[in-house]
Scaffold this motif. Structure first.
Motif, PDB file in Angstrom:
ATOM      1  N   TYR A 100       0.839  -1.206   0.000  1.00 45.27           N
ATOM      2  CA  TYR A 100       0.000   0.000   0.000  1.00 45.27           C
ATOM      3  C   TYR A 100       0.871   1.251   0.000  1.00 45.27           C
ATOM      4  CZ  TYR A 100       0.792   0.064   5.118  1.00 45.27           C
ATOM      5  OH  TYR A 100       1.342   0.113   6.366  1.00 45.27           O
ATOM      6  N   PHE A 101       0.232   2.401  -0.239  1.00 43.75           N
ATOM      7  CA  PHE A 101       1.019   3.640  -0.292  1.00 43.75           C
ATOM      8  C   PHE A 101       0.291   4.747   0.459  1.00 43.75           C
ATOM      9  CE2 PHE A 101       3.496   6.915  -2.891  1.00 43.75           C
ATOM     10  CZ  PHE A 101       4.664   6.684  -2.190  1.00 43.75           C
ATOM     11  N   LYS A 102       0.294   5.948  -0.042  1.00 44.56           N
ATOM     12  CA  LYS A 102      -0.132   7.126   0.728  1.00 44.56           C
ATOM     13  C   LYS A 102      -1.564   7.017   1.252  1.00 44.56           C
ATOM     14  CE  LYS A 102       2.935  10.285  -1.792  1.00 44.56           C
ATOM     15  NZ  LYS A 102       3.046  11.505  -2.611  1.00 44.56           N
ATOM     16  N   ARG A 103      -2.483   6.628   0.393  1.00 47.92           N
ATOM     17  CA  ARG A 103      -3.890   6.650   0.804  1.00 47.92           C
ATOM     18  C   ARG A 103      -4.124   5.752   2.014  1.00 47.92           C
ATOM     19  NH1 ARG A 103      -5.715   6.614  -3.574  1.00 47.92           N
ATOM     20  NH2 ARG A 103      -6.751   8.649  -3.665  1.00 47.92           N
ATOM     21  N   ASP A 104      -3.670   4.476   1.923  1.00 48.36           N
ATOM     22  CA  ASP A 104      -3.897   3.547   3.035  1.00 48.36           C
ATOM     23  C   ASP A 104      -3.116   3.967   4.283  1.00 48.36           C
ATOM     24  OD1 ASP A 104      -5.618   1.973   1.600  1.00 48.36           O
ATOM     25  OD2 ASP A 104      -4.080   0.575   0.928  1.00 48.36           O
ATOM     26  N   ALA A 105      -1.881   4.448   4.097  1.00 43.84           N
ATOM     27  CA  ALA A 105      -1.066   4.843   5.247  1.00 43.84           C
ATOM     28  C   ALA A 105      -1.734   5.974   6.018  1.00 43.84           C
ATOM     29  CB  ALA A 105       0.328   5.270   4.780  1.00 43.84           C
ATOM     30  N   ILE A 106      -2.249   6.953   5.293  1.00 45.74           N
ATOM     31  CA  ILE A 106      -2.913   8.090   5.941  1.00 45.74           C
ATOM     32  C   ILE A 106      -4.214   7.641   6.606  1.00 45.74           C
ATOM     33  CG2 ILE A 106      -4.116  10.258   5.468  1.00 45.74           C
ATOM     34  CD1 ILE A 106      -1.933  10.831   3.354  1.00 45.74           C
ATOM     35  N   GLU A 134      -0.785  15.153  -3.828  1.00 45.70           N
ATOM     36  CA  GLU A 134      -1.541  13.920  -3.602  1.00 45.70           C
ATOM     37  C   GLU A 134      -1.861  13.731  -2.126  1.00 45.70           C
ATOM     38  OE1 GLU A 134      -1.069   9.058  -4.247  1.00 45.70           O
ATOM     39  OE2 GLU A 134       0.581  10.424  -4.747  1.00 45.70           O
ATOM     40  N   ALA A 135      -0.843  13.874  -1.255  1.00 53.90           N
ATOM     41  CA  ALA A 135      -1.081  13.706   0.182  1.00 53.90           C
ATOM     42  C   ALA A 135      -2.024  14.783   0.707  1.00 53.90           C
ATOM     43  CB  ALA A 135       0.244  13.747   0.935  1.00 53.90           C
ATOM     44  N   ALA A 136      -1.831  16.029   0.269  1.00 53.71           N
ATOM     45  CA  ALA A 136      -2.687  17.123   0.728  1.00 53.71           C
ATOM     46  C   ALA A 136      -4.139  16.864   0.354  1.00 53.71           C
ATOM     47  CB  ALA A 136      -2.202  18.444   0.128  1.00 53.71           C
ATOM     48  N   GLU A 137      -4.357  16.344  -0.839  1.00 54.70           N
ATOM     49  CA  GLU A 137      -5.723  16.078  -1.300  1.00 54.70           C
ATOM     50  C   GLU A 137      -6.361  14.943  -0.511  1.00 54.70           C
ATOM     51  OE1 GLU A 137      -7.698  14.607  -5.459  1.00 54.70           O
ATOM     52  OE2 GLU A 137      -6.288  16.292  -5.565  1.00 54.70           O
ATOM     53  N   PRO A 177       8.722  12.294   0.008  1.00 54.56           N
ATOM     54  CA  PRO A 177       8.066  13.244   0.908  1.00 54.56           C
ATOM     55  C   PRO A 177       7.497  12.536   2.128  1.00 54.56           C
ATOM     56  CG  PRO A 177       6.619  12.699  -0.915  1.00 54.56           C
ATOM     57  CD  PRO A 177       7.941  12.020  -1.205  1.00 54.56           C
ATOM     58  N   CYS A 178       7.218  13.312   3.144  1.00 55.38           N
ATOM     59  CA  CYS A 178       6.567  12.738   4.320  1.00 55.38           C
ATOM     60  C   CYS A 178       5.471  13.673   4.795  1.00 55.38           C
ATOM     61  CB  CYS A 178       7.577  12.466   5.429  1.00 55.38           C
ATOM     62  SG  CYS A 178       8.496  13.901   5.998  1.00 55.38           S
ATOM     63  N   THR A 179       4.573  13.122   5.571  1.00 52.94           N
ATOM     64  CA  THR A 179       3.516  13.909   6.197  1.00 52.94           C
ATOM     65  C   THR A 179       3.566  13.649   7.691  1.00 52.94           C
ATOM     66  OG1 THR A 179       1.137  14.375   6.217  1.00 52.94           O
ATOM     67  CG2 THR A 179       1.778  12.091   5.831  1.00 52.94           C
ATOM     68  N   GLU A 180       3.451  14.714   8.476  1.00 54.29           N
ATOM     69  CA  GLU A 180       3.568  14.591   9.929  1.00 54.29           C
ATOM     70  C   GLU A 180       2.246  14.973  10.589  1.00 54.29           C
ATOM     71  OE1 GLU A 180       8.257  15.765  10.498  1.00 54.29           O
ATOM     72  OE2 GLU A 180       6.801  17.376  10.236  1.00 54.29           O
ATOM     73  N   ILE A 181       1.960  14.315  11.691  1.00 51.93           N
ATOM     74  CA  ILE A 181       0.734  14.593  12.442  1.00 51.93           C
ATOM     75  C   ILE A 181       1.116  15.225  13.767  1.00 51.93           C
ATOM     76  CG2 ILE A 181      -1.371  13.603  13.425  1.00 51.93           C
ATOM     77  CD1 ILE A 181      -1.024  11.254  11.470  1.00 51.93           C
ATOM     78  N   PHE A 182       0.509  16.387  14.068  1.00 56.46           N
ATOM     79  CA  PHE A 182       0.790  17.139  15.295  1.00 56.46           C
ATOM     80  C   PHE A 182      -0.437  17.165  16.190  1.00 56.46           C
ATOM     81  CE2 PHE A 182       3.994  18.484  12.402  1.00 56.46           C
ATOM     82  CZ  PHE A 182       5.059  18.958  13.132  1.00 56.46           C
ATOM     83  N   TYR A 183      -0.180  17.137  17.494  1.00 56.99           N
ATOM     84  CA  TYR A 183      -1.252  17.272  18.473  1.00 56.99           C
ATOM     85  C   TYR A 183      -1.188  18.669  19.080  1.00 56.99           C
ATOM     86  CZ  TYR A 183      -4.267  16.464  22.519  1.00 56.99           C
ATOM     87  OH  TYR A 183      -5.265  16.547  23.447  1.00 56.99           O
ATOM     88  N   ASP A 184      -2.334  19.340  19.158  1.00 57.33           N
ATOM     89  CA  ASP A 184      -2.429  20.695  19.693  1.00 57.33           C
ATOM     90  C   ASP A 184      -2.772  20.622  21.179  1.00 57.33           C
ATOM     91  OD1 ASP A 184      -2.923  23.313  20.335  1.00 57.33           O
ATOM     92  OD2 ASP A 184      -4.516  23.627  18.856  1.00 57.33           O
ATOM     93  N   HIS A 185      -1.815  21.019  22.028  1.00 53.29           N
ATOM     94  CA  HIS A 185      -2.028  20.972  23.479  1.00 53.29           C
ATOM     95  C   HIS A 185      -2.912  22.116  23.982  1.00 53.29           C
ATOM     96  CE1 HIS A 185       0.317  17.607  25.083  1.00 53.29           C
ATOM     97  NE2 HIS A 185       1.169  17.807  24.094  1.00 53.29           N
TER      98      HIS A 185
END
Length: 869
Positions: A100-106, A134-137, A177-185
């Motif tokens: 799998y690639f971007k879609r499933d990973a996200i 692609e990732a942004a979409e 490329p990579c995509t990162e997930i941030f948590y807002d405290h």
């Protein structure tokens, strides 16, 4: 949600998505010279991503133990100063190898965070690479993340690393490329979203990074699309736990709170917010798991990283007032917290504590002295610590530079790191021995893999598929040229697992290449190192590859015996014995193992007996290929520093079962005979045994027997009676020594009577300075006592000369010590004969190296006394 539950939920979630759960690999990457320590979850899959290795699965998930305290990735000096830096951490990861690639990973990441861990979607912000539409979409249109919480970040500074949302393994190779997930405290915490001027604040915390490897960057910097793009993700378990446990600092999570309380208990500290306690709690994890994985404190490599971590923890304990060993006591608490997730920790906790205690005791002896040196220097200059002092602390007192830097930083003092580096380089230049370094696995190779046939054959018809000269790929080698030859098929064993590489010859139609060593260029690509003896050798040429049969035979005898010895050591000494390194060549086997005491003569004899019994039983040697888990169930032992894939080679030699890819004898009887030739200590808790087999063992025993015969002949007795004869000779020597001492005493007494008449009166003090021929120090002392009794009020110097060295004794009677001191008197004479000395006012001793000055020195004694009496 407890840390244990976080790990469990992560693995079970991805298992439900078709991923194979893969155990955490060791902190020491096996057979990988490019990495000091495992610093991320993808390390054990590196060869899979590059195509050099394959696995029976295309989806994997793991909780990987990681250390960042050495090499390129080093967070050591930040620990204790930030809320999220650690030397040891756990990386939760899921991986796709061309599946799998971007879609499933996200989608997987979002589902896990919001549906399993139940994080509020509005608290999550994501970043994508500036050009990754692609990732942004996917984030916006499929997941539903508002556009304002999707932040594009690029590489406008020219850097291409994860911080810029573009990741690569090296300057060339797989990247993407990579995509990162941030948590807002929350708004009550200072800081802005990623990509903003305030991004370094603590409000938005990265918890997960999804890397999409879709390109291969060539040497010209051009990126080509990979035929099978991959996914590599990493989420810090500690950061996620802080979010799920509603705390802001990683040190507030359940796991760390238990360790901080344990550290407080052992140091007597009541302030649980202490920065020092955080350092100790962090460092016990890194130190313990490094030891679990076979690392022992030392002055280089992995061992030095471990030593730095331990000593930094001890310094913080010392700072809290704890001067006795305490750090090792935290191992039990760590096992209580993490032993279920990592059973290897629970099994090794006693050995871990033992190693830590030994290192604490060793450093405790120098920590206080080193701190005094540091304090004294800082008292002279409160602004800067000079590099020479920093190096002295490192070289003499075992202070790693970052430990000294830590202390300086606490006090706002600059550290002269350039001066330290200069002092270090000077020492290296002084100590560096001239040597010829052979080219190892540093050459670039991108061709086909080699097939190894050396388990069954010592000669094979092959084809040259690559040649190297001076590290550069060439099309041919000419006579006299050194280089590396790569063959499509080879019987040559490449150095691995402690066994040295094969030697031999590669014969072409027009040239002979002498193979001096065989080393791995890649996991499945042996490089044959040597010199072209004659003619020409070309790429594509058909050749005959011939291993040196005699050297191979001697080497495999030693290697197979090593397995039997390892088993015997565990049987004789205990199950704590584990291999810590080995070197097997045609001459001997050298085996390092964990044990805290020298082997007795009886234990060595027992090990030899067990190994030779296995040899006499002539068991067949059998090798089996199976999964790692099945190998462990089979009873096989894994060895330190080795890299194991999912399929491993299990070697049964007699009663020994170990994972080993090496070459071995067909039957144990082929070893012939086994004999231990040496046993010694090489580090705290590590012993070394050296042994020989076959012809080498026979030659050793014959040499020992020859010396035994010679010794018996010299003492005019038989070998059977040699021990009793030696005892008789020793008794005779002792008797003669007593007679000699009595004669010397009698001679000294006679000389004393004569010498007393030579004394001169100097202001009421009898002064005598004389040489006693043939007297030793004991004779000088005995004569001195007699002369003092005879002369009453006196100052005396007696000397003797033997083997070009001067021995001096000065004596002053009690009623004259107010005017003349024996220590000053003996020093007056000693300085004139190239020495110095000292002692009590009534008796002092000295030595010298220049007998020629003795007559003049003794002649001046009366005048010297006269100036003081």
């Amino acid at each position: 949600m407890k840390s244990s539950e976080i790990r469990d939920k992560f693995l079970k979630f991805f298992e439900s998505k078709g991923h194979t759960i893969v155990r955490s690999s060791p902190l020491v990457p096996g057979n990988d010279p490019t990495m000091l320590l495992t610093n991320s979850g993808m390390v054990q899959f590196k060869d899979v991503f590059t195509g050099a290795d394959t696995r029976p699965y295309s989806r994997a998930t793991s909780v990987q133990r990681c250390v960042r305290a050495g090499g390129k990735h080093n967070d050591l000096e930040n620990v204790g100063y930030t809320a999220r830096h650690h030397t040891f951490f756990e990386m939760l990861g899921n991986f796709s190898f061309g599946d799998y690639f971007k879609r499933d990973a996200i989608q997987y990441a979002w589902e896990l965070l919001t549906k399993v861990y139940m994080l509020p979607a509005e608290k999550l912000t994501v970043t994508v690479y500036m050009e990754d539409d692609e990732a942004a979409e996917i984030w916006e249109k499929e997941i539903g993340v508002p556009r304002e919480r999707i932040i594009r970040i690029g590489d406008n500074k020219g850097a291409r690393y994860a911080s810029d949302n573009f990741w690569q393994m090296a300057d060339t190779g797989p990247c993407g490329p990579c995509t990162e997930i941030f948590y807002d405290h929350g708004a009550d915490i200072a800081g802005g979203p990623p990509g903003s001027p305030d991004e370094d604040g603590d409000r938005f915390i990265e918890i997960w990074n999804l890397v999409f490897m879709q390109f291969n960057r060539d040497e010209a910097g051009v990126m080509h699309k990979l035929p099978k793009p991959c996914v590599d993700t990493g989420m810090g378990m500690e950061r996620l736990a802080a979010v799920l446990q509603h705390v802001h600092s990683n040190y507030e999570i359940d796991l760390f709170q238990a360790l901080i309380k344990a550290a407080a208990r052992e140091t007597g500290v009541t302030d649980l917010e202490s920065k020092a306690l955080r350092v100790i709690a962090d460092h016990i994890r890194a130190a313990s798991f490094l030891i679990v994985d076979g690392v022992i404190p030392s002055s280089e490599g992995h061992g030095y990283v471990l030593r730095r971590i331990i000593r930094r923890a001890l310094r913080y304990g010392h700072k809290l007032g704890q001067t006795k060993p305490f750090f090792y006591k935290l191992v039990a608490d760590l096992s209580n917290e993490m032993g279920t997730a990592y059973p290897e920790l629970a099994e090794a906790k006693e050995r871990v504590a033992q190693v830590l205690k030994a290192e604490e005791e060793r450093f405790g002896e120098t920590l206080e002295n080193g701190m005094k040196i540091l304090e004294a220097q800082l008292a002279k200059d409160a602004q800067k610590l000079d590099g020479a002092t920093a190096f002295t602390l490192y070289d003499t007192y075992g202070f790693p530079l970052d430990l000294t830097a830590d202390i300086c930083r606490e006090r706002g003092i600059l550290l002269d790191e350039e001066g330290f580096a200069a002092a270090m380089e000077q020492q290296k230049k002084t100590a560096r021995a001239a040597g010829k370094f052979k080219m190892a696995a540093g050459v670039e190779y991108s061709g086909e893999k080699s097939k190894f046939v050396g388990y069954d054959k010592l000669a094979h018809d092959s084809k040259v598929i690559a040649l190297y000269a001076d590290g550069v790929q060439v099309q041919e080698l000419t006579a006299g040229q050194q280089g590396i030859v790569v063959l499509d098929t080879t019987p040559f064993y490449a150095e691995s697992g402690g066994q040295v590489g094969d030697q031999g010859a590669i014969l072409g139609a027009a040239g002979q290449f002498d193979v001096e060593d065989t080393l791995k260029i890649q996991a499945d690509v042996p490089g044959h190192h040597g010199v072209l003896k004659s003619g020409v050798l070309k790429v594509g040429e058909a050749v005959a590859a011939n291993v040196d049969e005699a050297k191979r035979a001697r080497t495999i005898r030693n290697h197979s015996a090593t397995h039997l010895m390892h088993k015997a050591l565990r049987e004789v000494l205990g199950s704590h014995v584990a291999q810590k390194g080995s070197l097997v060549d045609a001459e001997k086997t050298r085996f390092d193992f964990s044990h805290n005491a020298p082997l007795t003569a009886e234990q060595i004899a027992k090990v030899e007996q067990l190994v030779n019994r296995e040899i006499l039983d002539n068991h067949p040697t059998q090798a089996h290929l199976m999964s790692f888990d099945d190998a462990v169930k089979h009873g096989a032992m894994a060895l330190f520093g080795e890299k194991y894939g999912d399929e491993v080679r299990v070697l049964d030699i007699g009663s020994s079962k170990e994972l080993c890819g090496g070459v071995h004898v067909t039957r144990t009887g082929d070893i012939g005979f086994f004999k231990i030739i040496g046993e010694s200590g090489v580090a705290a808790g590590i012993r070394r045994v050296e042994a020989v087999t076959g012809e080498g063992a026979l030659a050793l025993v014959q040499a020992m027997n020859r010396r035994l015969q010679e010794a018996a002949g010299a003492l005019k007795t038989s070998p059977d009676e040699l021990t009793s004869r030696i005892a008789q000779v020793q008794d005779q020597v002792k008797s003669l020594e007593k007679e000699l001492a009595a004669l010397k005493s009698k001679m000294a007494a006679g000389q004393g009577d004569e010498l007393a008449n030579q004394a001169v009166d100097v202001n009421g003090i009898k002064v005598l300075a004389a040489t006693l021929d043939g007297a030793d120090v004991a004779g000088l002392r005995e004569t001195m006592d007699k002369l003092k009794d005879k002369l009453k009020t006196a100052a005396i110097v007696l000397a003797s000369v033997a083997d070009g060295k001067v021995s001096l004794i000065a004596g002053v009677t009690a009623d004259a010590t107010s005017k003349v001191k024996a220590g000053e008197l003996v020093n007056f004479v000693a300085q004139q004969v190239g020495g110095k000395g000292g002692g009590r006012p009534d008796m002092a001793q000295a030595g010298g190296t220049d007998p020629s000055g003795l007559p003049q020195a003794l002649a001046g004694v009366a005048e010297w006394v006269g100036q003081r009496a």
